[in-house]
Scaffold this motif. Structure first.
Motif, PDB file in Angstrom:
ATOM      1  N   CYS A 195      29.666  43.523  47.232  1.00  0.00           N
ATOM      2  CA  CYS A 195      30.910  43.377  46.472  1.00  0.00           C
ATOM      3  C   CYS A 195      30.679  43.710  44.996  1.00  0.00           C
ATOM      4  CB  CYS A 195      31.451  41.964  46.591  1.00  0.00           C
ATOM      5  SG  CYS A 195      32.887  41.738  45.523  1.00  0.00           S
ATOM      6  N   PRO A 196      31.334  44.766  44.460  1.00  0.00           N
ATOM      7  CA  PRO A 196      31.065  45.161  43.066  1.00  0.00           C
ATOM      8  C   PRO A 196      31.473  44.098  42.041  1.00  0.00           C
ATOM      9  CG  PRO A 196      32.219  46.908  44.234  1.00  0.00           C
ATOM     10  CD  PRO A 196      32.284  45.690  45.100  1.00  0.00           C
ATOM     11  N   THR A 197      32.453  43.267  42.377  1.00  0.00           N
ATOM     12  CA  THR A 197      32.872  42.264  41.395  1.00  0.00           C
ATOM     13  C   THR A 197      32.147  40.940  41.598  1.00  0.00           C
ATOM     14  OG1 THR A 197      34.663  41.378  42.724  1.00  0.00           O
ATOM     15  CG2 THR A 197      35.186  43.269  41.325  1.00  0.00           C
ATOM     16  N   GLY A 198      31.341  40.838  42.622  1.00  0.00           N
ATOM     17  CA  GLY A 198      30.594  39.604  42.883  1.00  0.00           C
ATOM     18  C   GLY A 198      31.501  38.445  43.275  1.00  0.00           C
ATOM     19  N   CYS A 199      32.601  38.744  43.977  1.00  0.00           N
ATOM     20  CA  CYS A 199      33.548  37.663  44.270  1.00  0.00           C
ATOM     21  C   CYS A 199      33.392  37.122  45.688  1.00  0.00           C
ATOM     22  CB  CYS A 199      34.977  38.101  43.988  1.00  0.00           C
ATOM     23  SG  CYS A 199      35.687  39.189  45.210  1.00  0.00           S
ATOM     24  N   ILE A 200      32.346  37.572  46.406  1.00  0.00           N
ATOM     25  CA  ILE A 200      32.122  37.040  47.763  1.00  0.00           C
ATOM     26  C   ILE A 200      30.878  36.161  47.742  1.00  0.00           C
ATOM     27  CG2 ILE A 200      31.724  37.619  50.188  1.00  0.00           C
ATOM     28  CD1 ILE A 200      33.039  40.305  49.705  1.00  0.00           C
ATOM     29  N   GLN A 238      39.097  38.069  32.924  1.00  0.00           N
ATOM     30  CA  GLN A 238      40.497  37.892  33.314  1.00  0.00           C
ATOM     31  C   GLN A 238      40.601  38.037  34.831  1.00  0.00           C
ATOM     32  OE1 GLN A 238      43.018  37.345  31.018  1.00  0.00           O
ATOM     33  NE2 GLN A 238      41.432  37.245  29.463  1.00  0.00           N
ATOM     34  N   PRO A 239      41.411  37.196  35.483  1.00  0.00           N
ATOM     35  CA  PRO A 239      41.653  37.438  36.905  1.00  0.00           C
ATOM     36  C   PRO A 239      42.211  38.850  37.107  1.00  0.00           C
ATOM     37  CG  PRO A 239      42.520  35.302  36.270  1.00  0.00           C
ATOM     38  CD  PRO A 239      42.082  35.978  35.009  1.00  0.00           C
ATOM     39  N   VAL A 240      41.764  39.495  38.172  1.00  0.00           N
ATOM     40  CA  VAL A 240      42.169  40.886  38.385  1.00  0.00           C
ATOM     41  C   VAL A 240      42.984  41.046  39.661  1.00  0.00           C
ATOM     42  CG1 VAL A 240      40.344  41.992  37.065  1.00  0.00           C
ATOM     43  CG2 VAL A 240      39.910  41.311  39.411  1.00  0.00           C
ATOM     44  N   ASN A 241      43.494  39.910  40.177  1.00  0.00           N
ATOM     45  CA  ASN A 241      44.191  40.019  41.467  1.00  0.00           C
ATOM     46  C   ASN A 241      45.442  40.889  41.399  1.00  0.00           C
ATOM     47  OD1 ASN A 241      45.360  38.153  39.891  1.00  0.00           O
ATOM     48  ND2 ASN A 241      45.348  36.482  41.369  1.00  0.00           N
ATOM     49  N   GLU A 242      45.968  41.068  40.187  1.00  0.00           N
ATOM     50  CA  GLU A 242      47.175  41.902  40.073  1.00  0.00           C
ATOM     51  C   GLU A 242      46.875  43.386  40.268  1.00  0.00           C
ATOM     52  OE1 GLU A 242      49.307  41.161  36.517  1.00  0.00           O
ATOM     53  OE2 GLU A 242      49.927  39.149  37.134  1.00  0.00           O
ATOM     54  N   TRP A 243      45.583  43.754  40.182  1.00  0.00           N
ATOM     55  CA  TRP A 243      45.213  45.151  40.370  1.00  0.00           C
ATOM     56  C   TRP A 243      45.362  45.567  41.847  1.00  0.00           C
ATOM     57  CZ3 TRP A 243      40.299  47.074  37.447  1.00  0.00           C
ATOM     58  CH2 TRP A 243      40.301  46.591  36.137  1.00  0.00           C
ATOM     59  N   THR A 288      35.350  42.358  35.664  1.00  0.00           N
ATOM     60  CA  THR A 288      35.215  43.235  34.510  1.00  0.00           C
ATOM     61  C   THR A 288      36.346  44.240  34.532  1.00  0.00           C
ATOM     62  OG1 THR A 288      34.015  44.969  35.614  1.00  0.00           O
ATOM     63  CG2 THR A 288      32.718  43.101  34.826  1.00  0.00           C
ATOM     64  N   GLY A 289      36.399  45.070  33.523  1.00  0.00           N
ATOM     65  CA  GLY A 289      37.440  46.091  33.477  1.00  0.00           C
ATOM     66  C   GLY A 289      37.095  47.357  34.236  1.00  0.00           C
ATOM     67  N   MET A 290      36.008  47.317  35.014  1.00  0.00           N
ATOM     68  CA  MET A 290      35.638  48.517  35.756  1.00  0.00           C
ATOM     69  C   MET A 290      36.633  48.767  36.883  1.00  0.00           C
ATOM     70  SD  MET A 290      32.964  49.372  34.099  1.00  0.00           S
ATOM     71  CE  MET A 290      31.958  50.540  35.008  1.00  0.00           C
ATOM     72  N   CYS A 291      36.746  50.034  37.278  1.00  0.00           N
ATOM     73  CA  CYS A 291      37.706  50.391  38.322  1.00  0.00           C
ATOM     74  C   CYS A 291      37.305  49.757  39.655  1.00  0.00           C
ATOM     75  CB  CYS A 291      37.743  51.901  38.503  1.00  0.00           C
ATOM     76  SG  CYS A 291      38.095  52.796  36.996  1.00  0.00           S
ATOM     77  N   PRO A 292      38.264  49.535  40.546  1.00  0.00           N
ATOM     78  CA  PRO A 292      37.931  48.994  41.871  1.00  0.00           C
ATOM     79  C   PRO A 292      36.924  49.896  42.589  1.00  0.00           C
ATOM     80  CG  PRO A 292      40.307  49.003  41.536  1.00  0.00           C
ATOM     81  CD  PRO A 292      39.702  49.740  40.379  1.00  0.00           C
ATOM     82  N   GLU A 294      29.327  48.980  38.446  1.00  0.00           N
ATOM     83  CA  GLU A 294      29.488  47.547  38.206  1.00  0.00           C
ATOM     84  C   GLU A 294      28.511  46.769  39.090  1.00  0.00           C
ATOM     85  OE1 GLU A 294      33.475  46.012  38.548  1.00  0.00           O
ATOM     86  OE2 GLU A 294      32.813  43.934  38.400  1.00  0.00           O
ATOM     87  N   LEU A 295      28.439  47.184  40.355  1.00  0.00           N
ATOM     88  CA  LEU A 295      27.510  46.542  41.285  1.00  0.00           C
ATOM     89  C   LEU A 295      26.066  46.720  40.808  1.00  0.00           C
ATOM     90  CD1 LEU A 295      26.890  45.198  44.012  1.00  0.00           C
ATOM     91  CD2 LEU A 295      26.962  47.473  45.050  1.00  0.00           C
ATOM     92  N   ALA A 296      25.740  47.943  40.403  1.00  0.00           N
ATOM     93  CA  ALA A 296      24.361  48.231  39.979  1.00  0.00           C
ATOM     94  C   ALA A 296      23.970  47.383  38.770  1.00  0.00           C
ATOM     95  CB  ALA A 296      24.226  49.712  39.643  1.00  0.00           C
ATOM     96  N   ALA A 297      24.908  47.181  37.855  1.00  0.00           N
ATOM     97  CA  ALA A 297      24.604  46.385  36.661  1.00  0.00           C
ATOM     98  C   ALA A 297      24.408  44.913  37.036  1.00  0.00           C
ATOM     99  CB  ALA A 297      25.726  46.530  35.643  1.00  0.00           C
TER     100      ALA A 297
END
Lengths: 296, 409, 89
Positions: free
Chosen positions: C47-52, C20-25, A22-26, A31-34
């Motif tokens: 993992c907040p992005t659920g990528c693990i 979108q892939p975010v690896n560039e971040w 998503t577009g959320m910050c690292p 994001e995790l909670a959602a």
């Protein structure tokens, strides 16, 4: 997966329903909670969001984007219509920032709570208007730097104390109120489950504390750790109230020094002993009030 | 008497404008109704709440805490598939301004009534068109009506127009607060079966709804390659084009209405005795009643005068108006509001734009008369003044372009 | 007039959007020392992005969707994850 993690995962009804990225910050705990929220709630929901840090990520579920000024009323309209056509199985859930909750959207939220609307409302409290660039909200703690409360000769950060939303919501007599944070993962999951049940009888309100590394000027990998420290320092006590009966879900017997939490955040880098003391007094006062109200 | 039975035949009842609204809404069988009081339309919510509590209206009535919330309730209930209603006035209308844009932008067929009233700033409790015109750029369909029977009929017709697959836009039925909201007339309350039959074509109407069974979301789809702007441009164009389609739709719906109920309001505009007229008054709302009386009177005196009653405000019926005004010698526009920045009335500014856009000669003598603010009556004598001044201008005499009626010596 | 969308307003069907892939971040990336890992699952949960995810009893990080936040390394009870500079091999 094993142990506690496995036990937590056993509460998940669904796979991850949000986008892979998503577009959320690292490191954003919201994001995790959602992600966790919809793993527990499942797909039979209509989501409501406002402009802010929320809208970007709920892309695989039915959703209604709302105005910050009236999201609780928007939820009411949908909920009432669904009731009329016999679709009480659908949960109307909002995931909304502290600005839309405590400030501009407060009036409709208060009214919806007073009317006992069957809504699941989650306040994503990152303690300021983060999406627009860290402006002070009424959920911003006293003494904190924000882009509208600067530290200088005439003022030193935000002047007023936090408007403590969870107790305000409790006083509306809603079915379920809870505070939660991702630092206490299982506690959050159980509260979402309870809220899902409670919403059949009235409003369920979860006040979710989500440290924001950008706005708090803190290391992004520490956001979960900070949310845990917030509980351990009594800065953000964990409690819930079913049918108005308040009880702590995590008792802190030996609180960690508040300084441990504050020192991670550059928004408090200017803070002196006197100001830290004032912040401590606010926290102690709030804890004492909660303890007076608590049944256990 | 107060409790409406489910009538199979039309029923005559003495009602004020607010009760006329409530009757029309009840007959249209809404799913969700949001009510909030504001003078002079509070009785709309009172009647709907009462009938709902008594069981003759089967709707979810939400007693919200403010008008901004009324619109929130209506928008989401409509997005999830319901038929909705709310009513408001003036300060309340302006308090839901963000919601008005929201409803129009998302193309939600919300039906709302507005009892026209002066806007805040000068503390008054009285009629004017200032509120109605202030929201004309929100993208809604707006009609303004002349009398109480027309309120009732226009609200029923509003559902047919707003929920039509070709249109899908929110619609606001405006009526003069105080003058109509509190005035009582014997009205024909249509039979439920007839209203059901009139609204039946909407069962074929198709629109997207929000449901977990087939999740839809909002936003600019990702296949717009450059940025949001291209998507926004496309949706703005489609919205504007849909609004243009309302012009024909309101005419056909009016004919359909006449076929069932025997009453017609001529759709976009009503041209009253204009065919052989030299000069024409242009007005909207309840003042048209007075104007018609004066036109008849002046006709008896040999003055060739007519009246255009503008019913549709948005989209503005510029083609129809220009067609009527073609070849006329003078025009007098009566306004109950002030268009700040142009130092004239709103309808006047709209009409001048329309005439220019439709290619009518700019030399055509066109005058503006501002009156009736905050419940001032626009009297028979004042309407006579407007006709006399327009007549003078049409004969080449020099007359002030804008006349503020009650400020004249 | 050329339109790209078949809808009258800005709706679209909610599908399984990958994003979108975010690896560039990213300027650091997580490396798992499998010898230290006991498959407890905390990194996957946190993992907040659920990528693990866990595949064949082994923790896998899908780097296309990793923003390099470092929460997995910070939360790992066994210190099995370290964040290394993106430039490093």
């Amino acid at each position: 997966m094993k142990g506690v993690a496995k036990r937590i995962a056993s509460h998940f009804q669904e796979e991850d329903l949000l986008s892979a990225a998503t577009g959320m910050c690292p490191g954003c705990p919201a994001e995790l909670a959602a992600r966790v929220l919809f793993k527990v709630l499942g797909k039979n929901v209509i989501t409501f969001r406002t402009p802010g840090c929320q809208p970007i990520f709920m892309t695989r579920l039915a959703g209604i984007p709302c105005l910050m000024t009236n999201i609780a009323s928007s939820m009411t309209g949908a909920r009432r219509y669904l009731h009329k056509i016999g679709r009480d199985d659908v949960t109307c859930v909002a995931f909304v920032g502290d600005g839309a909750t405590a400030d501009v959207g407060f009036q409709p939220l208060s009214a919806a709570a007073a009317r006992g609307e069957q809504l699941l409302y989650i306040c994503n409290d990152n303690e300021a208007y983060m999406n627009t660039g860290v402006q002070s909200s009424s959920a911003t703690p006293q003494g904190s730097w924000t882009s509208t409360t600067w530290v200088g000769d005439s003022h030193r950060g935000k002047g007023n104390e936090v408007k403590y939303m969870p107790l305000i919501m409790l006083m509306h007599g809603v079915s379920y109120v809870a505070t939660a944070t991702m630092g206490y993962y299982e506690d959050y999951v159980l509260k979402v489950e309870k809220a899902k049940e409670a919403v059949k009888h009235g409003m369920a309100y979860i006040h979710l504390h989500t440290p924001c590394s950008i706005g708090w000027r803190a290391p992004q990998e520490k956001s979960i750790e900070m949310s845990r420290l917030a509980v351990q320092t009594n800065y953000f006590p964990l409690w819930e109230a079913e049918d108005g009966k308040l009880k702590f879900t995590k008792r802190i017997k030996k609180p960690t020094s508040l300084n441990e939490l504050i020192k991670l955040q550059k928004r408090f880098s200017h803070i002196n002993d006197q100001e830290l003391d004032r912040l401590k007094q606010t926290i102690d006062k709030r804890l004492a009030l909660l303890e007076n109200l608590a049944v256990e | 008497m107060n409790k409406p039975a489910v009538e199979t035949k039309p029923n005559i009842e003495v009602c004020d404008g607010n009760k006329a609204v409530a009757h029309a809404v009840r007959l249209s069988r809404p799913d969700v109704v949001a009510v909030y009081p504001i003078t002079p339309q509070s009785a709309v919510g009172e009647w709907l709440s009462r009938w709902n509590d008594e069981g003759t209206l089967n709707a979810e009535v939400v007693r919200v805490e403010g008008e901004n919330s009324s619109m929130g309730v209506c928008c989401s209930a409509s997005l999830t598939g319901g038929r909705v209603f709310t009513g408001t006035s003036s300060w309340g209308l302006l308090f839901m301004m963000d919601g008005l844009h929201y409803a129009a932008g998302y193309r939600i067929p919300v039906v709302m009534t507005n009892a026209n009233r002066e806007t805040p700033g000068i503390f008054t409790i009285g009629n004017s068109s200032q509120d109605m015109w202030s929201v004309r750029d929100a993208g809604w369909i707006q009609v303004n009506v002349e009398d109480n029977q027309e309120i009732l009929d226009a609200v029923i017709m509003a559902y047919r127009i707003a929920e039509d697959t070709d249109i899908l836009l929110p619609m606001m039925v405006c009526y003069d607060g105080f003058y109509l909201s509190y005035r009582k007339d014997p009205l024909e309350i249509p039979a439920q079966d007839d209203v059901d039959a009139f609204l039946a074509p909407l069962k074929q109407s198709k629109r997207n709804i929000v449901t977990p069974d087939d999740p839809m979301v909002f936003g600019i789809p990702s296949f717009f390659p450059k940025d949001q702007g291209e998507g926004c441009t496309e949706f703005r164009y489609k919205h504007s084009a849909a609004l243009e389609r309302v012009k024909d739709k309101i005419d056909t719906v009016d004919k359909d209405f006449e076929a069932i109920f025997g009453r017609s309001y001529a759709g976009q505009i009503e041209a009253y005795r204009t065919d052989d007229a030299d000069i024409v008054l242009v007005a909207t709302g309840s003042v048209c009643g007075t104007a018609k009386v004066v036109v008849d009177k002046m006709r008896d005196d040999g003055v060739k005068v007519g009246l255009i009653k503008v019913r549709l405000l948005r989209p503005f019926p510029k083609e129809k108006i220009a067609k009527v005004l073609e070849g006329k010698k003078g025009i007098g526009v009566i306004d109950r509001s002030v268009c700040f920045g142009y130092h004239c009335g709103h309808l006047y500014m709209e009409l001048k734009s329309a005439l220019a856009l439709e290619g009518l000669p700019t030399t055509l003598p066109t005058l503006n008369f501002i009156g009736g603010l905050a419940n001032l009556d626009i009297t028979v004598e004042q309407v006579e003044t407007t006709i006399n001044l327009t007549l003078a201008a049409s004969k080449g005499e020099t007359v002030e372009e804008v006349t503020w009626l009650s400020l004249e010596e | 007039m050329k339109f790209r969308c078949d809808q009258e307003n800005s709706w679209f069907r909610a599908g399984p959007v990958l994003g979108q892939p975010v690896n560039e971040w990213r300027y650091v990336r997580p490396i798992i020392k499998l010898s230290k890992c006991n498959n407890c699952g905390w990194c996957e949960l946190y993992c907040p992005t659920g990528c693990i995810s866990e595949e064949d009893d082994e923790v896998v990080i899908h780097l296309d969707y990793c923003k390099g936040c470092g929460i997995c390394a910070n939360e790992c009870p066994k210190d099995a994850i370290t964040m290394i500079d993106e430039e490093e091999e």
